[in-house]
Design an enzyme around this catalytic site. Structure first.
Site, PDB file in Angstrom:
ATOM      1  N   LYS A  87      31.344  29.363 -71.892  1.00  0.00           N
ATOM      2  CA  LYS A  87      32.756  29.257 -71.528  1.00  0.00           C
ATOM      3  C   LYS A  87      32.965  29.773 -70.105  1.00  0.00           C
ATOM      4  CE  LYS A  87      34.882  29.878 -76.111  1.00  0.00           C
ATOM      5  NZ  LYS A  87      35.584  28.581 -76.167  1.00  0.00           N
ATOM      6  N   ARG A 121      32.807  25.638 -86.741  1.00  0.00           N
ATOM      7  CA  ARG A 121      32.561  24.686 -87.839  1.00  0.00           C
ATOM      8  C   ARG A 121      31.155  24.850 -88.406  1.00  0.00           C
ATOM      9  NH1 ARG A 121      34.047  19.947 -83.747  1.00  0.00           N
ATOM     10  NH2 ARG A 121      35.190  21.693 -82.856  1.00  0.00           N
TER      11      ARG A 121
HETATM   12  N1  BES Z   1      36.901  29.765 -80.545  1.00  0.00           N
HETATM   13  C1  BES Z   1      37.056  28.526 -79.899  1.00  0.00           C
HETATM   14  C2  BES Z   1      38.467  27.940 -80.027  1.00  0.00           C
HETATM   15  C3  BES Z   1      39.551  28.727 -79.360  1.00  0.00           C
HETATM   16  C4  BES Z   1      39.927  28.430 -78.059  1.00  0.00           C
HETATM   17  C5  BES Z   1      40.224  29.710 -80.052  1.00  0.00           C
HETATM   18  C6  BES Z   1      40.949  29.159 -77.476  1.00  0.00           C
HETATM   19  C7  BES Z   1      41.232  30.422 -79.455  1.00  0.00           C
HETATM   20  C8  BES Z   1      41.604  30.139 -78.164  1.00  0.00           C
HETATM   21  C9  BES Z   1      36.085  27.516 -80.478  1.00  0.00           C
HETATM   22  O1  BES Z   1      34.881  28.025 -80.931  1.00  0.00           O
HETATM   23  C10 BES Z   1      35.771  26.555 -79.382  1.00  0.00           C
HETATM   24  O2  BES Z   1      35.191  26.976 -78.434  1.00  0.00           O
HETATM   25  N2  BES Z   1      36.179  25.318 -79.556  1.00  0.00           N
HETATM   26  C11 BES Z   1      35.961  24.312 -78.586  1.00  0.00           C
HETATM   27  C12 BES Z   1      35.489  23.076 -79.290  1.00  0.00           C
HETATM   28  C13 BES Z   1      34.962  22.015 -78.374  1.00  0.00           C
HETATM   29  C14 BES Z   1      33.656  22.465 -77.754  1.00  0.00           C
HETATM   30  C15 BES Z   1      34.741  20.740 -79.163  1.00  0.00           C
HETATM   31  C16 BES Z   1      37.278  24.063 -77.869  1.00  0.00           C
HETATM   32  O3  BES Z   1      38.336  24.126 -78.494  1.00  0.00           O
HETATM   33  O4  BES Z   1      37.242  23.832 -76.660  1.00  0.00           O
HETATM   34 MN    MN Z   2      33.471  28.225 -79.403  1.00  0.00          MN
END
Ligand code: BES
Ligand code: MN
Ligand code: ZN
Length: 497
Positions: free
Chosen positions: A278, A352
């Site tokens: 990230k 997931r």
């Molecule tokens: N934990 C994150 C989702 C999230 C983002 C929660 C912001 C709270 C605030 C999750 O694991 C994630 O990174 N999801 C990705 C999925 C994508 C790679 C398909 C996302 O939402 O960008």
């Molecule tokens: Mn994530």
């Protein structure tokens, strides 16, 4: 905080702060009729000054009135008397409670009978008051070197009411259980990720079990999960120095043969994204990526407090998502507990992966229903903002119960579809499915839920994406305690009539 109910009139109550509802046009209700003439004159003079209009969220704090023992009078705007609503009341209560936390008042009293909302009874009202006041009085100071003690003076609220005492009493009981659950959820969420790791969460489960004869805990370590074949869950923690855990809390409040309701929480104690790293700004927020898990703990806490005569199982899939030489790479294929294979296309879609194995694991309990709670996608924040959790489900009865619970508690949800067209977005040329949709960010919350739906065919299931609702940034940075009110009310609705 302590909540009590009292049948008395405002000129008699000894309190640091008497909260008086004020309606639009700066009018007060008949509850103040019993005040002395001098007190009423002085109140009316203050109201005529025009500093408070009576709009929902308006607030003014006055000094004492003549012949009245209350040390302060808190004028709480509620909007038009004829148009009272849940959202206006909630706004007013939050404003009032927040303002009171900044005063020296140790206790307060609220004229409950003035609040009349269509189709909402005394229990509902008491639950709202208890939950919102407790929420406003929450502080997290454990990690400050000074001032560990809460600086809030407000410790007690008395609900002054004439009618429907039994319902209000019940509301205080349930509201307090929910508030305690929310506090636990917020504490766990706010605890820093160098402390709150998967084994810390496992310790929390043991702590809960210690407090309750009806709760049994089982903790699976990595070796046990490997033997079971939980290849997806384990892949997420591969890069972490702190090992993954599957935490199972079985609350046996109902008859032995009664099928349990199961809550499954995403417990990523820190989500760096892994090799699909990230960006740095605001990455600290990913300590809240275990808020789904924290809400399972909170709901279990409330269930224990209420001694709910129901079988409820809380399961937490706990892991830390870190980049490392041992971490999963994009392109890796893992075998899930269900036997289905997954091509990991993005290591940041890890929620997931831990959930799918936990969701297969819970089949063994022959659940009456399964609700999973997860900070799963940024996309749900884009869709719904902080106000509603995303709801996706394979069962209309579960949806109806969750929607009813959301309307009652105002812990809101909004349903999104799981149509077949979306399922195709998970196709992979190399494995049974990919872990992300192949149309980029489009319908990101739905494709995530579609992924989960492939592991939940054996029981009625709903998924709550709480990425927007479980924590907030900005001035009110921290875990919110949601969706504990929703989950608790959902479980209350499962009690046999
Ligand atoms: N934990 C994150 C989702 C999230 C983002 C929660 C912001 C709270 C605030 C999750 O694991 C994630 O990174 N999801 C990705 C999925 C994508 C790679 C398909 C996302 O939402 O960008
Ligand atoms: Mn994530
Ligand atoms: Zn995550």
């Amino acid at each position: 905080m302590d909540f009590k109910i009292k049948k008395t009139t405002p000129e008699k109550i000894k309190t640091d702060a008497l909260i008086v509802p004020v309606f639009e046009g700066a009018v007060v209700g008949s509850s103040v009729d019993s005040l002395s003439e001098a007190a009423r004159d002085s109140l009316n003079t203050a109201l005529k000054q025009g500093d408070i209009k009576g709009k929902a969220g308006d607030l003014q704090i006055l000094g004492a009135l003549p012949d009245t023992p209350a040390k302060r009078i808190v004028l709480m705007g509620l909007g038009k008397a004829s148009e009272q609503s849940a959202s206006k009341l909630r706004k007013a209560l939050v404003t009032t409670a927040t303002a009171l936390t900044k005063t020296a008042a140790k206790d307060a009293a609220l004229l409950l009978d003035e609040i009349q909302i269509k189709d909402r009874d005394g229990q509902w009202l008491a639950r709202q008051v208890v939950e919102l006041f407790s929420h406003a009085c929450y502080r997290f100071n454990d990690y400050k070197s000074k001032d560990k003690q809460s600086k809030i003076n407000l410790k007690k609220l008395t609900l002054l009411c004439d009618t429907d005492n039994k319902a209000v009493e019940e509301g205080i009981k349930i509201g307090s259980a929910v508030a305690n659950g929310m506090n636990l959820t917020r504490d766990l969420g706010n605890t820093p990720p160098n402390i709150c790791n998967p084994s810390y969460l496992a310790q929390q489960a043991k702590k809960l079990a210690k407090d309750s004869k009806t709760l049994e805990t089982t903790i699976l370590d990595e070796k046990q999960m490997k033997e079971l074949g939980m290849g997806a869950l384990l892949s997420v923690g591969n890069g972490s120095a702190t090992p993954s855990r599957l935490i199972i809390m079985e609350y046996k409040g109902g008859p032995k043969n009664q099928q349990p309701h199961v809550l499954v929480g995403k417990g990523i104690t820190f989500d760096t994204g892994g090799i699909s790293l990230k960006p740095a700004p605001d990455m600290d927020a990913m300590k809240w990526d275990m808020c789904g898990a924290a809400s399972v703990f909170g709901a279990m806490r409330a269930v224990i407090d209420m001694e709910l005569p129901l079988n409820v199982i809380g399961v937490v899939a706990a892991a830390e998502n870190m980049p490392d030489g041992k971490a999963s790479r994009p392109g890796d294929i893992v075998t899930t507990l269900s036997g289905q294979t997954v091509e990991i296309l993005n290591t940041d879609a890890e929620g997931r992966l831990v959930l799918c194995d936990a969701l297969t694991y819970v089949e063994r309990f022959k659940p009456a229903s399964v609700v999973d709670i997860a900070t799963l996608t940024g996309a749900v924040i884009v869709a719904l903002g902080p106000f509603a959790s995303g709801l996706m489900s394979n069962d209309e009865a579960v949806v109806e119960a969750l929607q009813a619970a959301a309307d009652y508690t105002q812990d809101k949800v909004w349903r999104l579809p799981l149509w077949d067209e979306y399922q195709e977005m998970l196709d992979s040329p190399f494995a049974d499915m990919g872990n992300i949709g192949n149309a980029g960010p489009k319908a990101g919350s739905i494709t995530a839920a579609c992924f989960l739906s492939r592991f939940t065919k054996a029981y009625p299931w709903a998924h709550l994406d709480v990425a927007g609702s479980a924590f907030s940034g900005g001035a009110t940075k921290g875990a919110t305690g949601r969706p504990v009110p929703l989950l608790t009310d959902y479980l209350l609705r499962q009690l046999p009539a």
